[in-house]
Design an enzyme around this catalytic site. Structure first.
Site, PDB file in Angstrom:
ATOM      1  N   ASP A 111       0.820  -1.230   0.000  1.00  0.00           N
ATOM      2  CA  ASP A 111       0.000   0.000   0.000  1.00  0.00           C
ATOM      3  C   ASP A 111       0.848   1.273   0.000  1.00  0.00           C
ATOM      4  OD1 ASP A 111      -2.134  -1.822   0.445  1.00  0.00           O
ATOM      5  OD2 ASP A 111      -1.885  -1.677   2.615  1.00  0.00           O
TER       6      ASP A 111
ATOM      7  N   GLU B  34     -11.676   0.247  -3.400  1.00  0.00           N
ATOM      8  CA  GLU B  34     -11.011   0.731  -2.182  1.00  0.00           C
ATOM      9  C   GLU B  34      -9.788   1.554  -2.559  1.00  0.00           C
ATOM     10  OE1 GLU B  34      -9.974  -2.650   0.249  1.00  0.00           O
ATOM     11  OE2 GLU B  34      -8.749  -3.574  -1.280  1.00  0.00           O
TER      12      GLU B  34
HETATM   13  O1  FUB Z   1      -3.191  -3.676   3.296  1.00  0.00           O
HETATM   14  C1  FUB Z   1      -4.472  -4.023   3.754  1.00  0.00           C
HETATM   15  C2  FUB Z   1      -5.502  -3.695   2.709  1.00  0.00           C
HETATM   16  O2  FUB Z   1      -5.233  -4.400   1.513  1.00  0.00           O
HETATM   17  C3  FUB Z   1      -5.482  -2.257   2.274  1.00  0.00           C
HETATM   18  O3  FUB Z   1      -6.043  -1.399   3.204  1.00  0.00           O
HETATM   19  C4  FUB Z   1      -6.208  -2.386   0.988  1.00  0.00           C
HETATM   20  O4  FUB Z   1      -6.139  -1.258   0.187  1.00  0.00           O
HETATM   21  C5  FUB Z   1      -5.517  -3.583   0.395  1.00  0.00           C
HETATM   22  O5  FUB Z   1      -4.325  -3.249  -0.225  1.00  0.00           O
END
Ligand code: FUB
Length: 449
Positions: free
Chosen positions: A36, A211
């Site tokens: 991320d 997301e």
């Molecule tokens: O890293 C945990 C979660 O996985 C993140 O918050 C999302 O965006 C995905 O990458």
């Protein structure tokens, strides 16, 4: 009052945590998992604020799921040499985070009036009000590398993950986040309180998880970029508008789904020294478990109408490699089918990869190696060949003049073999490495002296 002994202790801690690594390739960080990536340009350096994946163990996190207990920040002035500034925030030192919840998910950071605001999602102690779920908090520092002081409470009115902050040209800050859909609200000048109703962004794809929002502006176009599950796993998409709140119009795909099935992708986009870059992640160091990920960077290009050209993920990545560094040719620009890439040690992927030349004529191309103005005189190859073999190195092209011929002796152990350069090199060159006969040769790295 802080005494001398305490200052000495802090200094020693800093010396222990700050580490320097030199990789102008993907993945960017090779001694820990990172995911991320939120990249930001602060001054003349790029800072990357990633999540820090670790592997869950008995009593620590949830098996086969994301497991994160803290955050590090990394920075680079040239996208080749990366400094790990060490841990900046840890779960059990944030007053509102549920202890040992191992849920320090995707963060972001932004500068305002000389202060650095680090936004991170996690599970709050008060899980009754929040039932099951995440909220977002802030930690504040005077320098991008910290020290960061977490606020005692999370931001009121936010439920969800993946915070992203954008400050528009008029100074208004916006907080974006996700939780199935993508949400936005204005932030107050203090950067820690919402200043508007929460708005759900409309006109985005209705089906499939969205997301990881990341907003940026270029030439008056506001780009809302986000991972979306159009099919089975995430790909990076974008929508555009003429203001930060929309309405947005879906505009295209920035990066297709991972060809090897890494379920998540999460990204950020920056302009640095007149080039645009996409930072994203892939499970390079953990091919069997896609919740232990590694951050990457590749160039991003726009069409004249402002649309984004699709980014094809590479191993070569961005940045120039110094000829005098150990050049990991397994992070190739191109390679022929007679060459294969595998881990040096299947039990410990952090040791990196090797290239195996299996047949005569097999080749690897590795772009952008800087020979500088130095008169380098020899090449050193770390190799292993049970039967012995010969590698030829060129710079101008696969069929061009040979600059070194390296005879690899029969050996079942890794050996560093040094050969003279037949022609001196200067400036930035592409390297071409070819095997001259059918004997198998394994190569760890190449460097020039
Ligand atoms: O890293 C945990 C979660 O996985 C993140 O918050 C999302 O965006 C995905 O990458």
């Amino acid at each position: 009052m802080i005494n001398f002994r305490q200052i000495l202790k802090v200094k020693t801690m800093l010396m222990v945590t700050i580490g320097s690594v030199s990789f102008a390739q993907n993945p960017l960080i090779r001694d820990q998992f990172t995911a991320d990536p939120s990249a930001r340009v602060f001054g003349d350096r790029v800072y990357v604020f990633p999540s820090h994946d670790i592997l869950a163990t008995e009593g620590k996190g949830r098996k086969d799921w994301f497991c994160m207990e803290d955050y590090h920040v990394f920075s680079s002035a040239n996208l080749t040499d990366w400094t790990d500034h060490g841990m900046i925030v840890e779960q059990n030192k944030v007053p509102w985070v549920k202890p040992n919840s191992y849920s320090m998910w995707a963060p972001d950071c932004i500068e305002r009036n000389g202060k650095y605001y680090f936004y991170f999602p996690s599970v709050p102690k008060d899980t009754i009000n929040f039932k099951r779920g995440f909220t977002v908090g802030v930690a504040i520092a005077n320098k991008p590398e910290g020290p960061y002081v977490p606020e005692s409470e999370p931001i009121k009115g936010v439920r969800g993950i993946d915070p992203n902050v954008f400050i528009d040209k008029d100074g208004q800050a916006y907080l974006y986040w996700s939780g199935g859909n993508i949400f936005v609200a204005k932030l107050k000048e203090n950067m820690v309180e919402l200043d508007s109703e929460v708005k759900t962004l409309e006109n985005l794809p209705e089906k499939g998880l969205k997301e990881g929002p990341y907003m940026f502006e270029r030439n008056g176009i506001y780009y809302l970029t986000y991972p979306h599950v159009e099919n089975k796993i995430e790909r990076l998409e974008y929508a555009t508008a003429n203001n930060p709140l929309g309405p947005f119009k879906v505009a295209g795909v920035i990066m297709d789904e991972s060809p090897t099935g890494c379920w998540t992708n999460h990204h950020s986009i920056i302009e640095f020294k007149k080039e645009w870059y996409l930072f994203y992640h892939h499970n390079d160091l953990s091919p069997q478990f896609d919740k232990a990920r590694s951050i990457r960077a590749d160039y991003l290009h726009f069409n004249p109408d402002g649309s984004i050209q699709k980014v094809i993920p590479t191993l070569r990545g961005v940045g120039i490699t110094k000829a005098t560094d150990q050049i990991q040719i397994d992070r190739y620009s191109e390679l022929s089918k007679e060459v294969s890439i595998s881990f040096l040690d299947n039990q410990n992927s952090f040791k990196g990869w090797k290239s195996t030349f299996n047949q005569a004529g097999g080749w690897i191309q590795y772009n952008a190696v800087d020979f500088g103005q130095k008169k380098l005189k020899s090449v050193v190859v770390k190799a292993l060949s049970e039967k012995g073999g010969v590698l030829q190195i060129r710079t101008k092209g696969i069929n061009q003049q040979i600059i070194a011929e390296v005879i690899i002796p029969k050996n079942s152990n890794w050996t560093e073999i040094k050969s003279p350069l037949l022609k001196t090199q200067s400036g930035v060159q592409n390297l071409f490495v070819t095997s001259k006969n059918d004997n198998q040769i394994e190569v760890d790295w190449i460097k020039f002296e």
